[in-house]
Design a protein around this motif. Structure first.
Motif, PDB file in Angstrom:
ATOM      1  N   PHE A   9      70.273  58.248  44.872  1.00 23.35           N
ATOM      2  CA  PHE A   9      69.088  57.031  44.970  1.00 23.35           C
ATOM      3  C   PHE A   9      68.735  56.211  46.480  1.00 23.35           C
ATOM      4  N   SER A  10      70.259  56.065  46.157  1.00 24.41           N
ATOM      5  CA  SER A  10      70.406  54.552  48.014  1.00 24.41           C
ATOM      6  C   SER A  10      69.814  55.473  48.376  1.00 24.41           C
ATOM      7  N   LEU A  72      72.404  52.424  53.646  1.00 28.64           N
ATOM      8  CA  LEU A  72      73.255  54.037  53.753  1.00 28.64           C
ATOM      9  C   LEU A  72      74.817  53.708  53.755  1.00 28.64           C
ATOM     10  N   PHE A  73      75.778  52.545  53.802  1.00 29.57           N
ATOM     11  CA  PHE A  73      76.856  52.611  53.507  1.00 29.57           C
ATOM     12  C   PHE A  73      77.679  51.451  52.132  1.00 29.57           C
ATOM     13  N   ILE A  74      76.497  50.568  51.538  1.00 36.14           N
ATOM     14  CA  ILE A  74      77.341  49.763  51.015  1.00 36.14           C
ATOM     15  C   ILE A  74      77.031  49.701  49.412  1.00 36.14           C
ATOM     16  N   PRO A  76      75.521  52.504  48.410  1.00 38.02           N
ATOM     17  CA  PRO A  76      76.197  53.844  47.427  1.00 38.02           C
ATOM     18  C   PRO A  76      77.053  53.840  45.840  1.00 38.02           C
ATOM     19  N   HIS A  77      78.482  52.771  47.140  1.00 41.75           N
ATOM     20  CA  HIS A  77      78.923  51.949  46.516  1.00 41.75           C
ATOM     21  C   HIS A  77      78.332  51.568  44.563  1.00 41.75           C
ATOM     22  N   VAL A  78      77.245  50.056  44.580  1.00 41.52           N
ATOM     23  CA  VAL A  78      77.217  49.299  43.995  1.00 41.52           C
ATOM     24  C   VAL A  78      76.708  50.605  43.004  1.00 41.52           C
ATOM     25  N   GLU A  79      75.384  51.688  43.402  1.00 43.60           N
ATOM     26  CA  GLU A  79      74.816  52.742  42.344  1.00 43.60           C
ATOM     27  C   GLU A  79      75.564  53.202  41.512  1.00 43.60           C
ATOM     28  N   ASN A  80      76.827  53.671  42.256  1.00 42.21           N
ATOM     29  CA  ASN A  80      77.831  54.517  41.328  1.00 42.21           C
ATOM     30  C   ASN A  80      78.871  53.599  40.051  1.00 42.21           C
ATOM     31  N   PHE A  81      78.715  52.376  40.632  1.00 39.33           N
ATOM     32  CA  PHE A  81      79.400  51.661  39.082  1.00 39.33           C
ATOM     33  C   PHE A  81      78.177  51.234  38.297  1.00 39.33           C
ATOM     34  N   LEU A  82      76.904  50.574  38.883  1.00 40.50           N
ATOM     35  CA  LEU A  82      75.703  50.337  38.339  1.00 40.50           C
ATOM     36  C   LEU A  82      75.877  51.785  37.173  1.00 40.50           C
ATOM     37  N   SER A  83      75.719  52.662  37.485  1.00 39.79           N
ATOM     38  CA  SER A  83      75.003  53.459  37.127  1.00 39.79           C
ATOM     39  C   SER A  83      73.523  54.398  37.847  1.00 39.79           C
ATOM     40  N   THR A  84      72.951  55.509  38.404  1.00 42.84           N
ATOM     41  CA  THR A  84      72.549  55.240  38.630  1.00 42.84           C
ATOM     42  C   THR A  84      70.930  55.568  37.832  1.00 42.84           C
ATOM     43  N   LYS A  85      71.081  55.579  36.801  1.00 40.27           N
ATOM     44  CA  LYS A  85      69.871  55.375  36.024  1.00 40.27           C
ATOM     45  C   LYS A  85      69.358  53.626  36.066  1.00 40.27           C
ATOM     46  N   LEU A  86      70.287  52.758  36.197  1.00 40.29           N
ATOM     47  CA  LEU A  86      69.727  51.625  35.921  1.00 40.29           C
ATOM     48  C   LEU A  86      70.136  51.059  36.683  1.00 40.29           C
ATOM     49  N   TYR A  87      70.264  51.307  38.370  1.00 38.67           N
ATOM     50  CA  TYR A  87      70.304  50.883  38.850  1.00 38.67           C
ATOM     51  C   TYR A  87      68.906  50.515  40.286  1.00 38.67           C
ATOM     52  N   PRO A  88      68.206  51.158  39.808  1.00 43.54           N
ATOM     53  CA  PRO A  88      66.721  51.037  40.482  1.00 43.54           C
ATOM     54  C   PRO A  88      66.380  49.895  39.802  1.00 43.54           C
ATOM     55  N   LEU A  89      66.341  49.706  38.358  1.00 45.14           N
ATOM     56  CA  LEU A  89      66.179  48.591  37.552  1.00 45.14           C
ATOM     57  C   LEU A  89      66.620  48.276  38.103  1.00 45.14           C
ATOM     58  N   PHE A  90      67.700  47.242  38.032  1.00 46.18           N
ATOM     59  CA  PHE A  90      68.312  45.971  38.764  1.00 46.18           C
ATOM     60  C   PHE A  90      67.468  45.923  40.090  1.00 46.18           C
ATOM     61  N   LEU A  91      66.939  46.892  40.787  1.00 49.62           N
ATOM     62  CA  LEU A  91      66.553  46.351  42.095  1.00 49.62           C
ATOM     63  C   LEU A  91      65.203  46.065  42.136  1.00 49.62           C
TER      64      LEU A  91
END
Length: 290
Positions: A9-10, A72-74, A76-91
């Motif tokens: 997603f990132s 681009l570099f950071i 994706p790592h946070v996205e993997n930890f929080l899960s791709t489904k939750l990450y957009p909601l966090f942002l």
């Protein structure tokens, strides 16, 4: 044959934001004027959509550079930890919080602000906290070095801007960046608390392992000679035990979290008695690492 690797997603988000700003450049900044965080219009004209839309439009060259490097570099790592489904909601939620607080702080000044500086610092600091939690050295993560360099150059740009145009010219960007750092720290504390509670509940539901007395050499010898089936069983057990390795907490927090989820799901499905000795050791080591 390698499996097809899913695009994060990132990366898609970075491409989407870049495309919007290319269109805005062709329109001579029309979209920026319409959707940027202009505090006077939000308070006076009730244009509340600006609280959500302002990060999509770049306000400066340094904010653009910082956003591209972080996502681009950071990210994706946070996205993997929080899960791709939750990450957009966090942002989305972080964007709204940063926009609302910034509007309250600069309500009477008519500040116009755009860009992902606040969210970029949110992603960067949250990644740092998760990285230090797992005690991974920086040399193993080139992304950390690249993103740290991006923050350094961003600071240099802001310094020269303040020298040439005054400190107030960079004050809104500094304020929203600090807010992004604070929100990242608060979310990390919440994540850490949830993980500890989950491990604590899992350990409370587990019965203590019974201590077993190891048979003596004489007892094993007598049993082997007396029973051929037992002899085959002992030989098979000894052979299997040669390959048993106690699991250790890895350096990747994402892999540790996945392993933890697998063990906890096993408890839910099959019960706590289904855990192997290695899985119990993993839970104990994970708990001590928090």
């Amino acid at each position: 044959m390698k499996k097809h690797q899913k695009i994060s997603f990132s990366l898609l988000f970075t491409l989407f934001i870049s495309a919007i700003n290319i269109i805005d450049f062709a329109l001579s900044g029309f979209l920026f004027n319409t959707f940027a965080l202009e505090t006077g219009r939000i308070v006076g004209n009730f244009e509340y959509w600006r609280l959500f839309s302002f990060p999509f439009f770049f306000g400066s060259v340094e904010s653009t550079f910082l956003f591209v490097i972080m996502f681009l570099f950071i990210s994706p790592h946070v996205e993997n930890f929080l899960s791709t489904k939750l990450y957009p909601l966090f942002l989305f939620l972080v964007s709204f919080v940063l926009g609302s607080i910034t509007t309250m702080i600069f309500a009477d000044s008519g500040v116009v602000l755009g860009g992902m500086e606040g969210i970029s610092f949110f992603v960067f600091v949250l990644y740092l906290l998760l990285l230090f939690k797992s005690k991974v050295i920086a040399e193993k993560y080139p992304a950390l070095v690249i993103s740290s360099a991006a923050v350094f150059f961003w600071s240099i740009f802001k310094y020269f801007t303040a020298v040439n145009y005054g400190f107030f010219s960079i004050l809104p960007a500094l304020a929203i960046s600090v807010l992004g750092i604070i929100v990242a720290c608060l979310i990390y504390l919440q994540i850490n608390r949830l993980i500890k509670n989950r491990i604590r509940k899992a350990k409370m539901s587990m019965k203590p392992m019974r201590t077993m007395r190891m048979p003596t050499y004489e007892e094993i010898s007598m049993a082997i000679h007396a029973n051929t089936d037992f002899k085959r069983f002992i030989n098979k057990s000894l052979k299997n035990n040669q390959h048993v390795v106690s699991p250790k907490i890895g350096e990747n927090p994402v892999e540790n979290e996945e392993q933890l989820n697998i063990i906890l799901d096993k408890i839910i499905i099959d019960g706590k008695d289904s855990l192997s000795k290695e899985e119990i050791i993993f839970l104990e080591e994970y708990s001590r690492s928090l």
